[in-house]
Design an enzyme around this catalytic site. Structure first.
Site, PDB file in Angstrom:
ATOM      1  N   GLY A  48     -40.782 -13.567  27.293  1.00  0.00           N
ATOM      2  CA  GLY A  48     -40.910 -12.207  27.823  1.00  0.00           C
ATOM      3  C   GLY A  48     -42.087 -11.418  27.282  1.00  0.00           C
ATOM      4  O   GLY A  48     -42.634 -10.551  27.976  1.00  0.00           O
ATOM      5  N   ASP A 107     -32.639  -5.119  23.868  1.00  0.00           N
ATOM      6  CA  ASP A 107     -31.465  -4.917  24.720  1.00  0.00           C
ATOM      7  C   ASP A 107     -30.278  -4.673  23.773  1.00  0.00           C
ATOM      8  O   ASP A 107     -30.073  -3.552  23.314  1.00  0.00           O
ATOM      9  CB  ASP A 107     -31.306  -6.180  25.576  1.00  0.00           C
ATOM     10  CG  ASP A 107     -30.464  -5.961  26.814  1.00  0.00           C
ATOM     11  OD1 ASP A 107     -29.442  -5.278  26.699  1.00  0.00           O
ATOM     12  OD2 ASP A 107     -30.813  -6.467  27.886  1.00  0.00           O
ATOM     13  N   VAL A 157     -33.253  -4.908  34.646  1.00  0.00           N
ATOM     14  CA  VAL A 157     -34.666  -4.667  34.927  1.00  0.00           C
ATOM     15  C   VAL A 157     -35.479  -5.963  34.896  1.00  0.00           C
ATOM     16  O   VAL A 157     -35.162  -6.897  34.164  1.00  0.00           O
ATOM     17  CB  VAL A 157     -35.299  -3.648  33.948  1.00  0.00           C
ATOM     18  CG1 VAL A 157     -34.704  -2.275  34.152  1.00  0.00           C
ATOM     19  CG2 VAL A 157     -35.153  -4.085  32.510  1.00  0.00           C
ATOM     20  N   ASP A 163     -37.632 -11.410  33.323  1.00  0.00           N
ATOM     21  CA  ASP A 163     -37.323 -12.247  34.486  1.00  0.00           C
ATOM     22  C   ASP A 163     -35.895 -12.075  34.986  1.00  0.00           C
ATOM     23  O   ASP A 163     -35.023 -11.578  34.281  1.00  0.00           O
ATOM     24  CB  ASP A 163     -37.522 -13.720  34.147  1.00  0.00           C
ATOM     25  CG  ASP A 163     -36.409 -14.256  33.243  1.00  0.00           C
ATOM     26  OD1 ASP A 163     -36.129 -13.622  32.200  1.00  0.00           O
ATOM     27  OD2 ASP A 163     -35.788 -15.281  33.588  1.00  0.00           O
TER      28      ASP A 163
HETATM   29  C1  PRP Z   1     -35.120 -11.275  26.147  1.00  0.00           C
HETATM   30  C2  PRP Z   1     -36.220 -10.446  25.497  1.00  0.00           C
HETATM   31  C3  PRP Z   1     -35.801 -10.384  24.064  1.00  0.00           C
HETATM   32  C4  PRP Z   1     -34.296 -10.453  24.133  1.00  0.00           C
HETATM   33  C5  PRP Z   1     -33.729  -9.086  23.948  1.00  0.00           C
HETATM   34  O1  PRP Z   1     -35.431 -12.613  25.992  1.00  0.00           O
HETATM   35  O2  PRP Z   1     -37.486 -11.020  25.660  1.00  0.00           O
HETATM   36  O3  PRP Z   1     -36.316 -11.455  23.323  1.00  0.00           O
HETATM   37  O4  PRP Z   1     -33.940 -10.944  25.439  1.00  0.00           O
HETATM   38  O5  PRP Z   1     -32.335  -9.102  24.070  1.00  0.00           O
HETATM   39  P1  PRP Z   1     -31.362  -8.674  22.898  1.00  0.00           P
HETATM   40  O6  PRP Z   1     -31.887  -7.391  22.317  1.00  0.00           O
HETATM   41  O7  PRP Z   1     -30.045  -8.476  23.617  1.00  0.00           O
HETATM   42  O8  PRP Z   1     -31.294  -9.763  21.896  1.00  0.00           O
HETATM   43  P2  PRP Z   1     -34.633 -13.791  26.724  1.00  0.00           P
HETATM   44  O9  PRP Z   1     -33.604 -14.345  25.775  1.00  0.00           O
HETATM   45  O10 PRP Z   1     -34.110 -13.292  28.050  1.00  0.00           O
HETATM   46  O11 PRP Z   1     -35.739 -14.892  26.921  1.00  0.00           O
HETATM   47  P3  PRP Z   1     -37.170 -14.794  27.668  1.00  0.00           P
HETATM   48  O12 PRP Z   1     -38.015 -13.833  26.873  1.00  0.00           O
HETATM   49  O13 PRP Z   1     -37.680 -16.186  27.617  1.00  0.00           O
HETATM   50  O14 PRP Z   1     -36.921 -14.301  29.078  1.00  0.00           O
END
Ligand code: PRP
Length: 183
Positions: A48, A107, A157, A163
């Site tokens: 991300g 998040d 979002v 994604d």
């Molecule tokens: C998303 C984002 C953060 C994490 C935040 O990554 O990039 O790393 O989630 O969420 P949290 O605060 O609830 O821990 P994701 O695991 O979706 O992987 P990606 O970045 O490869 O899409």
């Protein structure tokens, strides 16, 4: 792509490309002041953070170094378990380094909370967080984020690295995904 190109998939644009760019420029100025005379190591969290890393780093006028982590949450079958597995570790040693973790979104906060604990044990000289987005209503743990772009509502979002099923990462804006796409 811009939000207008896929407007049927989206309900609301929360942050435009222009707003992101202006905010990253502002954060870069603050970071440069705070780290004057020090060489920063930016650590991006894949996947991300790719967009925010690319744009933020290019706003900086001095030398930096860049490294990447890939992590995934697992355990108890849910992403929100707070148990994190390293899929790709850093290439560099953090000992004595000024480390700024670069994230697209906070998040629940569980990923960053785990990463901060993990990095603290690696001997960094300093450790801070830059995140473009944060969902205050989704927080399960508090994360100290010194450089924050925008607080956003607790909605699904996408865009600017975020994604749904690996799509929408190349959307230039951040927008709420329309429920018909995922339901
Ligand atoms: C998303 C984002 C953060 C994490 C935040 O990554 O990039 O790393 O989630 O969420 P949290 O605060 O609830 O821990 P994701 O695991 O979706 O992987 P990606 O970045 O490869 O899409």
């Amino acid at each position: 792509m811009r939000a207008a190109d896929i407007s049927d998939d989206l309900t609301t644009v929360l942050v435009t490309e222009e707003q992101i760019n202006a905010k990253l420029a502002e954060l870069a100025e603050r970071v440069e002041t705070d780290y004057a005379g020090k060489e920063l190591l930016l650590v991006g969290v894949l996947k991300g953070a790719v967009m925010v890393m690319a744009d933020f780093a290019r706003h900086l006028t001095g030398h930096i170094q860049m490294d990447w982590m890939a992590v995934s949450s697992y355990g108890a079958g849910t992403k929100s378990s707070g148990v994190v597995q390293i899929r790709k570790d850093l290439d560099v040693d953090l000992h004595g380094r000024h480390v700024l973790i670069v994230e697209d979104i906070i998040d629940s906060g569980l990923t960053l909370s785990w990463l901060l604990e993990n990095f603290k044990s690696r001997g960094a000289e300093s450790l801070e967080v830059l995140a473009l987005l944060r969902k205050p209503e989704a927080a399960k743990v508090h994360v100290d984020c010194k450089y924050l772009g925008f607080d956003i509502p607790n909605e699904f979002v996408v865009g600017y690295g975020l994604d749904y099923a690996e799509r929408y990462r190349n959307l230039r804006d951040v927008a709420v995904l329309a429920p018909h796409v995922y339901s």
